[in-house]
Write a protein that holds these residues in place. Structure first.
Motif, PDB file in Angstrom:
ATOM      1  N   THR A 179     -17.620   4.213 -12.050  1.00 48.20           N
ATOM      2  CA  THR A 179     -17.733   3.013 -12.896  1.00 48.20           C
ATOM      3  C   THR A 179     -17.923   1.749 -12.049  1.00 48.20           C
ATOM      4  OG1 THR A 179     -15.386   2.449 -12.875  1.00 48.20           O
ATOM      5  CG2 THR A 179     -16.099   3.991 -14.592  1.00 48.20           C
ATOM      6  N   ALA A 180     -17.791   1.867 -10.730  1.00 49.53           N
ATOM      7  CA  ALA A 180     -17.784   0.676  -9.870  1.00 49.53           C
ATOM      8  C   ALA A 180     -19.204   0.185  -9.576  1.00 49.53           C
ATOM      9  CB  ALA A 180     -17.078   1.013  -8.557  1.00 49.53           C
ATOM     10  N   ASN A 181     -19.324  -1.098  -9.225  1.00 49.77           N
ATOM     11  CA  ASN A 181     -20.614  -1.626  -8.776  1.00 49.77           C
ATOM     12  C   ASN A 181     -20.941  -1.074  -7.399  1.00 49.77           C
ATOM     13  OD1 ASN A 181     -18.966  -4.006 -10.157  1.00 49.77           O
ATOM     14  ND2 ASN A 181     -21.093  -4.134 -10.797  1.00 49.77           N
ATOM     15  N   ILE A 182     -19.897  -0.938  -6.592  1.00 47.29           N
ATOM     16  CA  ILE A 182     -20.094  -0.441  -5.228  1.00 47.29           C
ATOM     17  C   ILE A 182     -19.056   0.652  -4.950  1.00 47.29           C
ATOM     18  CG2 ILE A 182     -19.997  -1.052  -2.763  1.00 47.29           C
ATOM     19  CD1 ILE A 182     -20.724  -3.938  -3.638  1.00 47.29           C
ATOM     20  N   TYR A 183     -19.532   1.778  -4.463  1.00 49.89           N
ATOM     21  CA  TYR A 183     -18.609   2.838  -4.041  1.00 49.89           C
ATOM     22  C   TYR A 183     -18.757   3.037  -2.541  1.00 49.89           C
ATOM     23  CZ  TYR A 183     -16.946   7.533  -3.030  1.00 49.89           C
ATOM     24  OH  TYR A 183     -16.326   8.615  -2.454  1.00 49.89           O
ATOM     25  N   ILE A 184     -17.641   2.996  -1.859  1.00 49.24           N
ATOM     26  CA  ILE A 184     -17.662   3.208  -0.408  1.00 49.24           C
ATOM     27  C   ILE A 184     -16.875   4.471  -0.097  1.00 49.24           C
ATOM     28  CG2 ILE A 184     -16.895   2.279   1.819  1.00 49.24           C
ATOM     29  CD1 ILE A 184     -17.656  -0.472   0.689  1.00 49.24           C
ATOM     30  N   GLN A 185     -17.595   5.447   0.444  1.00 48.78           N
ATOM     31  CA  GLN A 185     -16.946   6.724   0.741  1.00 48.78           C
ATOM     32  C   GLN A 185     -16.414   6.696   2.167  1.00 48.78           C
ATOM     33  OE1 GLN A 185     -19.343  10.233   0.093  1.00 48.78           O
ATOM     34  NE2 GLN A 185     -17.489  11.315  -0.512  1.00 48.78           N
ATOM     35  N   VAL A 186     -15.089   6.512   2.249  1.00 44.41           N
ATOM     36  CA  VAL A 186     -14.463   6.471   3.564  1.00 44.41           C
ATOM     37  C   VAL A 186     -14.035   7.895   3.933  1.00 44.41           C
ATOM     38  CG1 VAL A 186     -12.241   5.890   2.489  1.00 44.41           C
ATOM     39  CG2 VAL A 186     -12.563   5.392   4.890  1.00 44.41           C
ATOM     40  N   GLU A 187     -14.105   8.212   5.195  1.00 45.08           N
ATOM     41  CA  GLU A 187     -13.647   9.553   5.604  1.00 45.08           C
ATOM     42  C   GLU A 187     -12.134   9.654   5.397  1.00 45.08           C
ATOM     43  OE1 GLU A 187     -14.900   9.962   9.641  1.00 45.08           O
ATOM     44  OE2 GLU A 187     -16.964  10.446   9.083  1.00 45.08           O
ATOM     45  N   PRO A 188     -11.638  10.850   5.028  1.00 44.12           N
ATOM     46  CA  PRO A 188     -10.190  10.999   4.818  1.00 44.12           C
ATOM     47  C   PRO A 188      -9.398  10.554   6.053  1.00 44.12           C
ATOM     48  CG  PRO A 188     -11.356  12.978   4.123  1.00 44.12           C
ATOM     49  CD  PRO A 188     -12.370  12.095   4.787  1.00 44.12           C
ATOM     50  N   ASN A 189      -8.305   9.848   5.807  1.00 39.72           N
ATOM     51  CA  ASN A 189      -7.395   9.382   6.873  1.00 39.72           C
ATOM     52  C   ASN A 189      -7.999   8.343   7.811  1.00 39.72           C
ATOM     53  OD1 ASN A 189      -5.240  11.127   6.085  1.00 39.72           O
ATOM     54  ND2 ASN A 189      -6.403  12.816   6.983  1.00 39.72           N
ATOM     55  N   LYS A 190      -9.089   7.681   7.398  1.00 40.46           N
ATOM     56  CA  LYS A 190      -9.739   6.696   8.283  1.00 40.46           C
ATOM     57  C   LYS A 190      -9.721   5.292   7.671  1.00 40.46           C
ATOM     58  CE  LYS A 190     -11.365   9.427  11.646  1.00 40.46           C
ATOM     59  NZ  LYS A 190     -12.689   9.977  11.635  1.00 40.46           N
ATOM     60  N   ASP A 191      -8.873   5.080   6.649  1.00 41.33           N
ATOM     61  CA  ASP A 191      -8.841   3.754   6.008  1.00 41.33           C
ATOM     62  C   ASP A 191      -8.450   2.671   7.023  1.00 41.33           C
ATOM     63  OD1 ASP A 191      -8.882   4.641   2.906  1.00 41.33           O
ATOM     64  OD2 ASP A 191      -7.652   6.000   4.068  1.00 41.33           O
ATOM     65  N   TYR A 192      -7.519   3.011   7.895  1.00 46.06           N
ATOM     66  CA  TYR A 192      -7.030   2.034   8.877  1.00 46.06           C
ATOM     67  C   TYR A 192      -8.193   1.522   9.743  1.00 46.06           C
ATOM     68  CZ  TYR A 192      -3.814  -0.040  12.245  1.00 46.06           C
ATOM     69  OH  TYR A 192      -3.133  -0.931  13.037  1.00 46.06           O
ATOM     70  N   GLU A 193      -9.028   2.480  10.195  1.00 51.96           N
ATOM     71  CA  GLU A 193     -10.161   2.101  11.045  1.00 51.96           C
ATOM     72  C   GLU A 193     -11.118   1.187  10.285  1.00 51.96           C
ATOM     73  OE1 GLU A 193      -8.717   4.950  10.880  1.00 51.96           O
ATOM     74  OE2 GLU A 193      -8.889   6.138  12.712  1.00 51.96           O
ATOM     75  N   LEU A 194     -11.370   1.524   9.010  1.00 51.00           N
ATOM     76  CA  LEU A 194     -12.297   0.714   8.217  1.00 51.00           C
ATOM     77  C   LEU A 194     -11.756  -0.715   8.051  1.00 51.00           C
ATOM     78  CD1 LEU A 194     -14.845   0.483   6.526  1.00 51.00           C
ATOM     79  CD2 LEU A 194     -13.621   1.462   4.583  1.00 51.00           C
ATOM     80  N   MET A 195     -10.457  -0.833   7.818  1.00 50.76           N
ATOM     81  CA  MET A 195      -9.876  -2.177   7.660  1.00 50.76           C
ATOM     82  C   MET A 195      -9.911  -2.954   8.981  1.00 50.76           C
ATOM     83  SD  MET A 195      -6.873  -1.799   4.843  1.00 50.76           S
ATOM     84  CE  MET A 195      -6.458  -0.094   4.795  1.00 50.76           C
ATOM     85  N   CYS A 196      -9.722  -2.246  10.092  1.00 48.33           N
ATOM     86  CA  CYS A 196      -9.825  -2.916  11.399  1.00 48.33           C
ATOM     87  C   CYS A 196     -11.226  -3.501  11.574  1.00 48.33           C
ATOM     88  CB  CYS A 196      -9.578  -1.929  12.533  1.00 48.33           C
ATOM     89  SG  CYS A 196      -7.855  -1.537  12.757  1.00 48.33           S
ATOM     90  N   ALA A 197     -12.242  -2.717  11.173  1.00 54.76           N
ATOM     91  CA  ALA A 197     -13.632  -3.186  11.325  1.00 54.76           C
ATOM     92  C   ALA A 197     -13.868  -4.432  10.462  1.00 54.76           C
ATOM     93  CB  ALA A 197     -14.592  -2.065  10.933  1.00 54.76           C
ATOM     94  N   ILE A 198     -13.375  -4.420   9.236  1.00 56.62           N
ATOM     95  CA  ILE A 198     -13.558  -5.594   8.356  1.00 56.62           C
ATOM     96  C   ILE A 198     -12.875  -6.809   8.977  1.00 56.62           C
ATOM     97  CG2 ILE A 198     -13.080  -6.558   6.056  1.00 56.62           C
ATOM     98  CD1 ILE A 198     -13.111  -3.662   4.981  1.00 56.62           C
ATOM     99  N   ARG A 199     -11.685  -6.600   9.508  1.00 55.82           N
ATOM    100  CA  ARG A 199     -10.956  -7.734  10.109  1.00 55.82           C
ATOM    101  C   ARG A 199     -11.711  -8.284  11.330  1.00 55.82           C
ATOM    102  NH1 ARG A 199      -4.946  -6.820  11.367  1.00 55.82           N
ATOM    103  NH2 ARG A 199      -4.835  -9.072  11.129  1.00 55.82           N
ATOM    104  N   ALA A 200     -12.308  -7.375  12.111  1.00 53.76           N
ATOM    105  CA  ALA A 200     -13.078  -7.838  13.280  1.00 53.76           C
ATOM    106  C   ALA A 200     -14.264  -8.694  12.824  1.00 53.76           C
ATOM    107  CB  ALA A 200     -13.559  -6.632  14.090  1.00 53.76           C
ATOM    108  N   ILE A 201     -14.960  -8.234  11.788  1.00 53.58           N
ATOM    109  CA  ILE A 201     -16.126  -8.999  11.299  1.00 53.58           C
ATOM    110  C   ILE A 201     -15.675 -10.350  10.747  1.00 53.58           C
ATOM    111  CG2 ILE A 201     -17.992  -9.003   9.575  1.00 53.58           C
ATOM    112  CD1 ILE A 201     -17.961  -5.854   9.926  1.00 53.58           C
ATOM    113  N   LEU A 202     -14.541 -10.349  10.057  1.00 51.70           N
ATOM    114  CA  LEU A 202     -14.004 -11.613   9.513  1.00 51.70           C
ATOM    115  C   LEU A 202     -13.729 -12.612  10.641  1.00 51.70           C
ATOM    116  CD1 LEU A 202     -11.341 -10.623   6.796  1.00 51.70           C
ATOM    117  CD2 LEU A 202     -13.457 -11.872   6.419  1.00 51.70           C
TER     118      LEU A 202
END
Ligand code: SF4
Length: 435
Positions: A197-220
């Motif tokens: 139902t979402a406008n955007i779906y992001i398929q993160v690899e299992p157990n890798k949410d931490y890494e994805l958030m680190c990347a967003i914080r670096a870009i910020l």
């Protein structure tokens, strides 16, 4: 139309605590529910006596036999008093008034009291204790949010009306076109119904949410140069796109679920999600909220915290409250075979806990308070049949955004079924008398 229509009833099932349910009642029976989702409807229909435990019972020579309430209360009090390390577990699906008496009972017997958050959002509690939480009410979300992110949660199945009542679809004062004025993002390893139902779906690899958030914080922080071409299975361009969407929103919210709290990293995942939210507040208004499961799991945390200073896994063995999740939490206490008696209320650990810890419940005296037969009541030595909170008795519950809501009584309970609070009060009185 026959029957009596009762409006604005609160659904006592999930942490969304919808308070707009209409019930049509005739001869002390619910003959129709309106506005409730399918799960809520099933809960309202669960009062039917054909599916209930209707008498207190005690196990005798391996067989459960009906007894009167006084006999069951005395047996339960003796079990708790004879134990060196009794455990009182459950509490997420009963009213705050029962929590208050339960805490008093735990103190009286020098036991441990813990609730189901220990196996769901316990890591969120630990993260909030270390970094705080910028959060809000659900009313503010549908009024203002233009970006809604569900991270590791699947509301369509776990909280079926969450999107329609509080986030995606509901029109609000500053979002009067509802879903047309919002971006909805789902981040999850699984392509769930919510993701579709979402406008955007992001398929993160299992157990890798931490890494994805680190990347967003670096870009910020303008350090996109250190982000590799792909992180957690998500291409860098998509991470930049998501980061810009977050920065450019006027009012954003992350709703997170067990996909963060119960995957690898646990409270570290929630910790970094909160830090990410804090970072985003340098650019815009951004908030975060756990998707609490049972309808009053938040209430237990509130009552326990204002009573003892701790939200769960509270140990009274030293004569004062003490707390050390991982040591004083239920799974570990059972795994280490530390507890020698247990009272389980409004929970079913035999069905829901890992076999390694659940197995210890088979070896110790067990008291169960539950309106319905469950695998836990199957092995209990004493069973109490309560009135169902929010249907057959009133009380207070806390919604997932910590707003207290009054549960209503709409039916008379079956004869002999009394509220959880009264059952615990009677056990407490007997404990004091026998001590
Ligand atoms: S979303 Fe939750 S609280 Fe609302 S009706 Fe469904 S089960 Fe009940």
């Amino acid at each position: 139309m026959s029957g009596k229509l009762i409006t604005d009833v609160v659904c006592p099932f999930c942490g969304a605590l919808c308070d707009d349910i209409d019930l049509l009642i005739e001869d002390n029976k619910i003959i129709e529910t309106r506005n409730a989702c399918i799960v809520g409807t099933r809960k309202f229909m669960s009062y039917e006596p054909s599916h209930r435990i209707l008498r207190p019972m005690i196990r005798n020579n391996g067989e459960l036999k009906p007894v009167d309430m006084d006999t069951a209360v005395e047996k339960a009090a003796k079990i708790l008093l004879n134990a060196d390390r009794p455990l009182l577990y459950g509490w997420a699906s009963t009213e705050c008034e029962a929590h208050k008496v339960g805490l008093e009972l735990a103190e009286e017997i020098g036991g441990v009291i813990d609730n189901t958050t220990t196996v769901c959002h316990g890591p969120s509690v630990l993260a909030v204790q270390s970094v705080g939480i910028p959060s809000t009410t659900l009313g503010n979300i549908y009024t203002r949010a233009d970006l809604v992110i569900y991270w590791g949660s699947n509301p369509i199945h776990a909280h079926p009306r969450h999107m329609s009542r509080y986030s995606t679809f509901r029109r609000g004062l500053f979002r009067d076109r509802g879903a047309k004025e919002r971006n909805v993002v789902v981040i999850d390893p699984r392509n769930t119904d919510s993701a579709r139902t979402a406008n955007i779906y992001i398929q993160v690899e299992p157990n890798k949410d931490y890494e994805l958030m680190c990347a967003i914080r670096a870009i910020l922080r303008d350090r996109g140069d250190i982000v590799p071409d792909e992180v957690a299975g998500v291409p860098k361009e998509k991470i930049i796109e998501l980061t810009n969407l977050m920065k450019d929103s006027k009012y954003g919210i992350i709703f997170f679920g067990l996909g963060l709290t119960m995957s690898k990293g646990k409270h570290h995942n929630v910790d970094i999600a909160i830090r990410l939210t804090t970072d985003l507040n340098k650019f815009t208004k951004f908030l975060i909220m756990p998707m609490r499961g049972h309808y009053n799991v938040t209430g237990f945390g509130a009552v326990a915290t204002w009573t003892t200073g701790y939200p769960y896994a509270i140990d009274f063995a030293r004569g004062h409250p003490w707390y050390n999740p991982g040591e004083t939490s239920t799974h570990e206490l059972l795994l280490n075979e530390e507890v020698d008696a247990a009272l389980i209320i409004a929970a079913d650990p035999v069905a829901n806990f890992p076999a390694q810890s659940a197995r210890h419940l088979f070896k110790i005296p067990l008291i169960a308070i539950d309106p319905h037969p469950t695998p836990t009541t199957e092995i209990a030595d004493v069973i109490f049949p309560p009135a169902i909170s929010g249907i057959e008795c009133e009380g207070t519950a806390y919604r997932m955004d910590k707003v207290p809501i009054r549960l209503r009584k709409v039916l008379e309970p079956p004869e002999g079924c009394i509220p959880d609070k009264e059952i615990i009060e009677r056990i407490l009185e007997k404990v004091k008398e026998l001590k």
